[in-house]
Design an enzyme around this catalytic site. Structure first.
Site, PDB file in Angstrom:
ATOM      1  N   CYS A 119       0.855  -1.247   0.019  1.00 33.77           N
ATOM      2  CA  CYS A 119       0.221  -0.152   0.073  1.00 33.77           C
ATOM      3  C   CYS A 119       1.042   1.208   0.139  1.00 33.77           C
ATOM      4  CB  CYS A 119      -0.789  -0.038   1.489  1.00 33.77           C
ATOM      5  SG  CYS A 119      -1.947   1.597   1.316  1.00 33.77           S
ATOM      6  N   CYS A 126       0.300   3.275   3.489  1.00 24.19           N
ATOM      7  CA  CYS A 126       0.806   2.640   4.900  1.00 24.19           C
ATOM      8  C   CYS A 126       1.931   1.723   4.725  1.00 24.19           C
ATOM      9  CB  CYS A 126      -0.322   2.218   5.842  1.00 24.19           C
ATOM     10  SG  CYS A 126      -1.234   0.772   5.203  1.00 24.19           S
ATOM     11  N   CYS A 160      -7.206  -0.931   1.191  1.00 23.21           N
ATOM     12  CA  CYS A 160      -5.948  -1.522   2.096  1.00 23.21           C
ATOM     13  C   CYS A 160      -7.165  -1.787   3.480  1.00 23.21           C
ATOM     14  CB  CYS A 160      -4.975  -0.405   2.324  1.00 23.21           C
ATOM     15  SG  CYS A 160      -4.166  -1.099   3.824  1.00 23.21           S
ATOM     16  N   CYS A 203      -5.337   0.836   6.293  1.00 20.86           N
ATOM     17  CA  CYS A 203      -5.659   2.289   6.324  1.00 20.86           C
ATOM     18  C   CYS A 203      -6.740   2.507   5.545  1.00 20.86           C
ATOM     19  CB  CYS A 203      -4.380   2.885   5.891  1.00 20.86           C
ATOM     20  SG  CYS A 203      -3.877   2.754   4.147  1.00 20.86           S
ATOM     21  N   CYS A 210      -8.516  -5.308  -9.929  1.00 22.20           N
ATOM     22  CA  CYS A 210      -8.096  -4.220 -10.810  1.00 22.20           C
ATOM     23  C   CYS A 210      -7.750  -2.870  -9.862  1.00 22.20           C
ATOM     24  CB  CYS A 210      -9.438  -3.800 -11.864  1.00 22.20           C
ATOM     25  SG  CYS A 210      -8.926  -2.749 -12.972  1.00 22.20           S
TER      26      CYS A 210
END
Length: 148
Positions: free
Chosen positions: A65, A68, A114, A117, A137
């Site tokens: 991510c 984070c 995510c 976060c 996607c």
């Protein structure tokens, strides 16, 4: 292995618990991210299709991510979908991704975020390759690739 039935279950009944949570103020996110990264990850935007080299990059590695640093996808699960965004068949762990119903733009889709976060990543669809049949996607600007 996560299948479409699992995605629908998480969307309707709640996501698996993440190992930790990362929360920041909007100002902290704005300082951490570029304007485009902020628009996509925090405001649920979408980058222009075929705008990233990550679409055609298939080297081994891990994708995390952008916001984070949580590990999200392994490059071994990446495939060429022809959509213009990086596509994966599975997250690296069941609790890495959160799933939410997205009824925007007159469509019904499943948004993926995510799970640590809440950064908007993209959407998941049931039209990927076997054995999972899933296509995550993902906006490339929401990811950082780290070499294996």
């Amino acid at each position: 292995m996560i299948k479409w039935a699992d995605v629908i279950h998480f969307t309707n009944k709640g996501n698996p618990a993440p190992e930790k949570r990362v929360e920041k103020t909007e100002e902290e996110w704005k300082q951490l991210l570029t304007p485009e990264e902020y628009q996509v990850t925090r405001l649920k935007g979408t980058e222009r299709s075929f705008s990233s080299e990550l679409c055609s990059l298939f080297d081994p590695g891990i994708y995390e991510c952008k916001c984070c640093g949580t590990v999200l996808f392994d490059a071994s699960e990446k495939f060429e979908s022809g959509t213009g965004w990086p596509s994966f068949t599975q997250p690296i762990k069941e609790n890495a991704i959160g799933y939410h119903a997205d009824k925007s733009y007159g469509m019904i889709r499943v948004e993926v975020v995510c799970n640590v976060c809440d950064a908007h990543l993209g959407h998941v669809f049931p039209d990927g390759p076997e054995p999972s049949g899933l296509r995550y996607c993902i906006n490339a600007v929401s990811l950082s690739k780290i070499k294996e």
